[in-house]
Write a protein that holds these residues in place. Structure first.
Motif, PDB file in Angstrom:
ATOM      1  N   ARG A  12     -59.122   0.743  -9.656  1.00  0.00           N
ATOM      2  CA  ARG A  12     -58.968   0.862 -10.750  1.00  0.00           C
ATOM      3  C   ARG A  12     -57.115   1.051 -11.658  1.00  0.00           C
ATOM      4  NH1 ARG A  12     -62.055   4.660 -13.245  1.00  0.00           N
ATOM      5  NH2 ARG A  12     -63.260   2.452 -14.114  1.00  0.00           N
ATOM      6  N   LEU A  13     -56.836  -0.192 -11.965  1.00  0.00           N
ATOM      7  CA  LEU A  13     -55.389  -0.764 -12.232  1.00  0.00           C
ATOM      8  C   LEU A  13     -55.418  -0.040 -13.561  1.00  0.00           C
ATOM      9  CD1 LEU A  13     -54.534  -4.708 -10.477  1.00  0.00           C
ATOM     10  CD2 LEU A  13     -54.647  -2.129  -9.694  1.00  0.00           C
ATOM     11  N   SER A  14     -54.184   0.272 -13.921  1.00  0.00           N
ATOM     12  CA  SER A  14     -53.739   1.137 -15.310  1.00  0.00           C
ATOM     13  C   SER A  14     -52.934   1.032 -14.754  1.00  0.00           C
ATOM     14  CB  SER A  14     -54.424   2.708 -15.435  1.00  0.00           C
ATOM     15  OG  SER A  14     -55.317   3.300 -14.835  1.00  0.00           O
ATOM     16  N   GLY A  15     -52.267  -0.277 -16.633  1.00  0.00           N
ATOM     17  CA  GLY A  15     -50.835  -0.446 -16.420  1.00  0.00           C
ATOM     18  C   GLY A  15     -49.958  -1.117 -15.573  1.00  0.00           C
ATOM     19  N   LEU A  16     -50.640  -1.380 -14.011  1.00  0.00           N
ATOM     20  CA  LEU A  16     -49.753  -1.720 -13.323  1.00  0.00           C
ATOM     21  C   LEU A  16     -49.018  -2.981 -12.988  1.00  0.00           C
ATOM     22  CD1 LEU A  16     -48.911  -2.296 -10.376  1.00  0.00           C
ATOM     23  CD2 LEU A  16     -50.953  -3.987  -9.794  1.00  0.00           C
ATOM     24  N   THR A  17     -47.448  -2.512 -12.965  1.00  0.00           N
ATOM     25  CA  THR A  17     -46.226  -3.296 -13.052  1.00  0.00           C
ATOM     26  C   THR A  17     -45.809  -3.227 -11.661  1.00  0.00           C
ATOM     27  OG1 THR A  17     -46.065  -2.696 -15.844  1.00  0.00           O
ATOM     28  CG2 THR A  17     -43.950  -3.469 -14.801  1.00  0.00           C
ATOM     29  N   VAL A  18     -44.616  -5.067 -11.440  1.00  0.00           N
ATOM     30  CA  VAL A  18     -44.094  -4.799 -10.405  1.00  0.00           C
ATOM     31  C   VAL A  18     -42.714  -5.411 -11.063  1.00  0.00           C
ATOM     32  CG1 VAL A  18     -44.511  -5.538  -7.874  1.00  0.00           C
ATOM     33  CG2 VAL A  18     -46.288  -4.371  -9.545  1.00  0.00           C
ATOM     34  N   GLU A  24     -39.345  -8.974 -13.197  1.00  0.00           N
ATOM     35  CA  GLU A  24     -41.106  -8.187 -13.681  1.00  0.00           C
ATOM     36  C   GLU A  24     -42.082  -9.149 -13.443  1.00  0.00           C
ATOM     37  OE1 GLU A  24     -41.411  -5.305 -17.145  1.00  0.00           O
ATOM     38  OE2 GLU A  24     -43.303  -6.796 -17.198  1.00  0.00           O
ATOM     39  N   VAL A  25     -42.743  -9.257 -12.213  1.00  0.00           N
ATOM     40  CA  VAL A  25     -43.657 -10.119 -11.449  1.00  0.00           C
ATOM     41  C   VAL A  25     -45.108  -9.412 -11.962  1.00  0.00           C
ATOM     42  CG1 VAL A  25     -44.741 -10.740  -8.991  1.00  0.00           C
ATOM     43  CG2 VAL A  25     -41.745 -10.088  -9.471  1.00  0.00           C
ATOM     44  N   ARG A 208     -51.061 -15.520 -14.134  1.00  0.00           N
ATOM     45  CA  ARG A 208     -49.909 -16.920 -14.774  1.00  0.00           C
ATOM     46  C   ARG A 208     -49.025 -16.222 -14.717  1.00  0.00           C
ATOM     47  NH1 ARG A 208     -48.477 -21.630 -15.531  1.00  0.00           N
ATOM     48  NH2 ARG A 208     -46.998 -22.119 -17.734  1.00  0.00           N
ATOM     49  N   GLU A 209     -47.970 -16.376 -13.789  1.00  0.00           N
ATOM     50  CA  GLU A 209     -46.684 -15.259 -14.686  1.00  0.00           C
ATOM     51  C   GLU A 209     -46.517 -13.480 -14.489  1.00  0.00           C
ATOM     52  OE1 GLU A 209     -45.032 -17.985 -17.439  1.00  0.00           O
ATOM     53  OE2 GLU A 209     -44.795 -19.208 -15.956  1.00  0.00           O
ATOM     54  N   GLY A 210     -47.413 -13.315 -13.621  1.00  0.00           N
ATOM     55  CA  GLY A 210     -47.871 -11.730 -13.419  1.00  0.00           C
ATOM     56  C   GLY A 210     -48.664 -10.578 -14.634  1.00  0.00           C
TER      57      GLY A 210
END
Ligand SMILES: Nc1ncnc2c1ncn2[C@@H]1O[C@H](COP(=O)(O)OP(=O)(O)OP(=O)(O)O)[C@@H](O)[C@H]1O
Length: 246
Positions: A12-18, A24-25, A208-210
């Motif tokens: 479960r991904l919730s707002g995954l930002t890296v 910001e990938v 595409r582009e994150g």
């Protein structure tokens, strides 16, 4: 209390930002990945596939948002034997034979005796079992890594471009294997930049582009775009996405 449907959710991904370096990938990914299915992560080189996979297995730094795997935070100790990950670069010992490598990883994981024999057959390396890894071809080395990932009975199997460098026959065999493992109840997440492989997945995440620009199935991808093949369908999705975004 646990929702009944949570049992069917592997990730479960919730707002995954890296962020990697100053970039910001991955940008705020929110989605669930189901058990019992092969989920393909497709997209061009550099779009963030490996970063997404690394975030799921808990190997990525600078992760924002929340990543839950089998109900636990990604990277939790309890997930060590429940989640398998095969990276793009074969992470095996060159100076050991195929079987010695698999025996080593099997005992490190506490996998049952005989499990190394099982996985060596699964990836079609029976004839090379006694060969040292340094003498194998690139595709064979990758299959040793894949075999190591299949040791034990992982509930989530994360494979980064597992079919690179393999001939079409072997590739087809591995996709059959992925489908079989999903049929037995595992969740598989498989990245690829070969669009034709998309057809072998139950679900497709086009990156595409994150960003996930399509969350679809092979059938819907082709029928929604009217494209004759996945490659043209992907281009069509990009065009539509860029048209919508401008
Ligand atoms: N340390 C870093 N600093 C800046 N950018 C980085 C760093 N590490 C990775 N990136 C960038 O992050 C993006 C996503 O990389 P990632 O490896 O996830 O892509 P990918 O889709 O798996 O690519 P490939 O198919 O080529 O393996 C790439 O554009 C890459 O250049």
């Amino acid at each position: 209390m646990k929702h009944a449907s949570d049992d069917a959710v592997a990730v479960r991904l919730s707002g995954l930002t890296v962020k990697r370096g100053h970039r910001e990938v991955l940008s705020g990914l929110t989605l669930d990945i189901a058990v019992g299915k092969v989920t393909g992560v497709l997209g061009p080189s550099g779009c963030g596939k490996t970063t997404l996979l690394r975030s799921i297995v808990g190997a990525q730094a600078n992760v924002g948002g929340d990543v839950r795997v089998l109900g636990l935070p990604a990277g939790s100790r309890e997930l060590r034997t429940r989640v398998a990950y095969a990276t793009q670069a074969a992470s095996v010992y060159d100076d050991l034979s195929v079987m010695q490598n698999l025996g080593f990883f099997a005992s490190a994981l506490g996998a049952p005796k005989g499990d190394a024999e099982r996985v060596v057959d699964l990836v079609g390396l029976r004839n090379e079992a006694k060969q040292r890894v340094e003498s194998l071809s690139g595709g064979q080395r990758n299959r040793v890594s894949l075999a190591a990932a299949l040791l034990g009975s992982p509930e989530l199997i994360v494979l980064d471009e597992p079919t690179v460098g393999l001939d079409p026959v072997l590739r087809a065999e591995l996709w059959d294997l992925f489908a079989r493992l999903a049929g037995e109840g595992a969740a598989l997440i498989v990245s690829s930049h070969v669009m034709d492989e998309a057809l072998r997945c139950d679900r497709l995440l086009l990156l595409r582009e994150g960003e996930v620009i399509a969350d679809t199935t092979p059938h819907a991808l082709l029928s929604d775009t009217g494209a004759p093949d996945p490659e043209s369908a992907f281009l069509e999705v990009i065009r539509a996405h860029e048209g919508g975004a401008s």
